[in-house]
Scaffold this active site. Structure first.
Site, PDB file in Angstrom:
ATOM      1  N   GLY A  87       0.835  -1.195   0.000  1.00 50.51           N
ATOM      2  CA  GLY A  87       0.000   0.000   0.000  1.00 50.51           C
ATOM      3  C   GLY A  87       0.870   1.246   0.000  1.00 50.51           C
ATOM      4  O   GLY A  87       2.051   1.200   0.339  1.00 50.51           O
ATOM      5  N   GLY A  89       0.166  -5.263   0.545  1.00 54.64           N
ATOM      6  CA  GLY A  89      -1.010  -5.152  -0.322  1.00 54.64           C
ATOM      7  C   GLY A  89      -0.845  -5.843  -1.661  1.00 54.64           C
ATOM      8  O   GLY A  89      -1.824  -6.246  -2.291  1.00 54.64           O
ATOM      9  N   GLU A 147       5.050  -6.049   7.657  1.00 53.35           N
ATOM     10  CA  GLU A 147       4.363  -5.002   8.421  1.00 53.35           C
ATOM     11  C   GLU A 147       4.952  -4.720   9.797  1.00 53.35           C
ATOM     12  O   GLU A 147       4.905  -3.584  10.273  1.00 53.35           O
ATOM     13  CB  GLU A 147       2.869  -5.348   8.556  1.00 53.35           C
ATOM     14  CG  GLU A 147       2.039  -5.102   7.309  1.00 53.35           C
ATOM     15  CD  GLU A 147       2.274  -6.132   6.210  1.00 53.35           C
ATOM     16  OE1 GLU A 147       1.832  -5.885   5.071  1.00 53.35           O
ATOM     17  OE2 GLU A 147       2.892  -7.187   6.476  1.00 53.35           O
ATOM     18  N   ASP A 172      -2.070  -7.601   6.932  1.00 54.66           N
ATOM     19  CA  ASP A 172      -3.501  -7.429   6.651  1.00 54.66           C
ATOM     20  C   ASP A 172      -3.796  -7.993   5.269  1.00 54.66           C
ATOM     21  O   ASP A 172      -3.142  -8.925   4.840  1.00 54.66           O
ATOM     22  CB  ASP A 172      -3.925  -5.956   6.825  1.00 54.66           C
ATOM     23  CG  ASP A 172      -3.332  -5.027   5.781  1.00 54.66           C
ATOM     24  OD1 ASP A 172      -2.247  -5.330   5.217  1.00 54.66           O
ATOM     25  OD2 ASP A 172      -3.944  -3.973   5.503  1.00 54.66           O
TER      26      ASP A 172
END
Length: 354
Positions: free
Chosen positions: A70, A118, A141, A149
């Site tokens: 992301g 992502g 992360e 996620d």
């Protein structure tokens, strides 16, 4: 399409019976932003019902990778201004991940080069996942004070033994062979064969096309380490895992050093996420990750991690609290508390659809 390709951050084309999605921010290794996610959701939804499209291919522009994750600089700016854009971005992104996982047509992802965070979300939920000798994938992360996620906690909870726990807590970059071993990918194709494979997908079935170009993968270094990984990570307590790693030889001790450099809160919340997600559906997992993500936005470490890695680049984050021992059980549990009206609610939508 010359000029528009320069400007469009994600490009959609029909070639034969193939719908091609090209993530088109090569300077940012195709990092995902809100506009790209919305566009993909809309186009993939349309193609799902389009009889002229038999197969979908997702790939990245440039030669550095499919997607580095992301757009965390955008997330950082949103946090500084106390905005709501990140929560909205994640809500759309997780809907996209769920759509990909249930896609009614072969969804082929070229996981070449960097495929992080992502990027895993727009590839590893697909039905035909192709890695190469250049693949560097993973969920890094914990390095930026966040938690895996995009369904990453569910994917890694399903990996052999405790190898997914190791990948999640250390945030390690993994090879294509490791991705196959972990269950994040299906096929190994040499990177110089990808253009020919893309062309074959225009006219033949995804299965037939991939079969023509797939080769035996190299051995997975991670698979060779599974013995000490399974033993050390069997604990449900991060401090015990680090102690076990310290007493299990040089490779394991290096993993302990890596984990201790990460955000202690992120490490403990990641471990708890992996344990809680077992047996859940992807929608339930995404709902849980959304709860955790919004709590990360409100806490100090996510902002500090992005600052240290990406903004100031001093690589010297000051985590709060600074040690695993200081992260209380009650602190960890607070990340999973229901959000009330802010719940993402993907699982309830999925239940109604049935």
């Amino acid at each position: 399409m010359g000029d528009t390709q320069e400007e469009e951050e994600v490009v959609f084309e029909r070639r034969g019976h193939l719908g091609v999605v090209t993530l088109n921010r090569p300077k940012a290794v195709n990092a995902l932003n809100a506009g790209m996610v919305k566009a993909m959701l809309q186009q993939l939804t349309a193609w799902a019902d389009d009889d002229a499209v038999a197969t979908v291919l997702v790939r990245g522009a440039g030669d550095r990778g499919l997607c580095a994750g992301g757009d965390i600089v955008a997330i950082y700016k949103d946090m500084l201004h106390g905005g709501t854009e990140t929560a909205e971005f994640w809500a759309d992104e997780y809907r996209l991940n769920a759509l990909i996982s249930h896609y009614p047509k072969p969804y082929v992802a070229f996981m070449d080069g960097l495929v992080l965070g992502g990027g895993v979300g727009v590839s590893a939920h697909g039905s035909v996942r192709v890695v190469t000798e250049r693949t560097r994938t993973g969920m890094p992360e914990t390095t930026i004070g966040f938690v895996p996620d995009v369904g990453g906690t569910l994917l890694l909870s399903r990996s052999p033994g405790e190898t997914g726990t190791h990948a999640a807590l250390t945030g390690a970059h993994l090879s294509g062979a490791d991705a196959l071993f972990l269950g994040l990918a299906d096929h190994f194709v040499p990177s110089d064969s990808l253009p020919a494979l893309a062309e074959a997908l225009e006219s033949s079935t995804a299965a037939a096309a991939v079969e023509r170009f797939a080769q035996a993968a190299p051995d997975s270094p991670l698979a060779a380490q599974q013995g000490w990984i399974d033993a050390a990570y069997a604990q449900d307590d991060a401090e015990e895992i680090v102690r076990s790693l310290r007493s299990a030889g040089a490779e394991a001790a290096a993993a302990a050093d890596t984990i201790e450099a990460k955000s202690p809160t992120s490490v403990k919340v990641t471990l708890e996420s992996l344990r809680r997600v077992q047996g859940l559906s992807l929608e339930e997992a995404l709902d849980q990750e959304y709860r955790v993500g919004l709590r990360c936005l409100a806490g100090p470490d996510f902002r500090e991690g992005i600052r240290a890695q990406v903004v100031d680049k001093d690589r010297n984050p000051q985590w709060k609290p600074p040690t695993l021992a200081e992260v209380q059980r009650s602190d960890v549990e607070s990340y999973f508390a229901p959000l009330g009206e802010r719940e993402l609610g993907l699982a309830s939508v999925a239940a109604q659809a049935k």
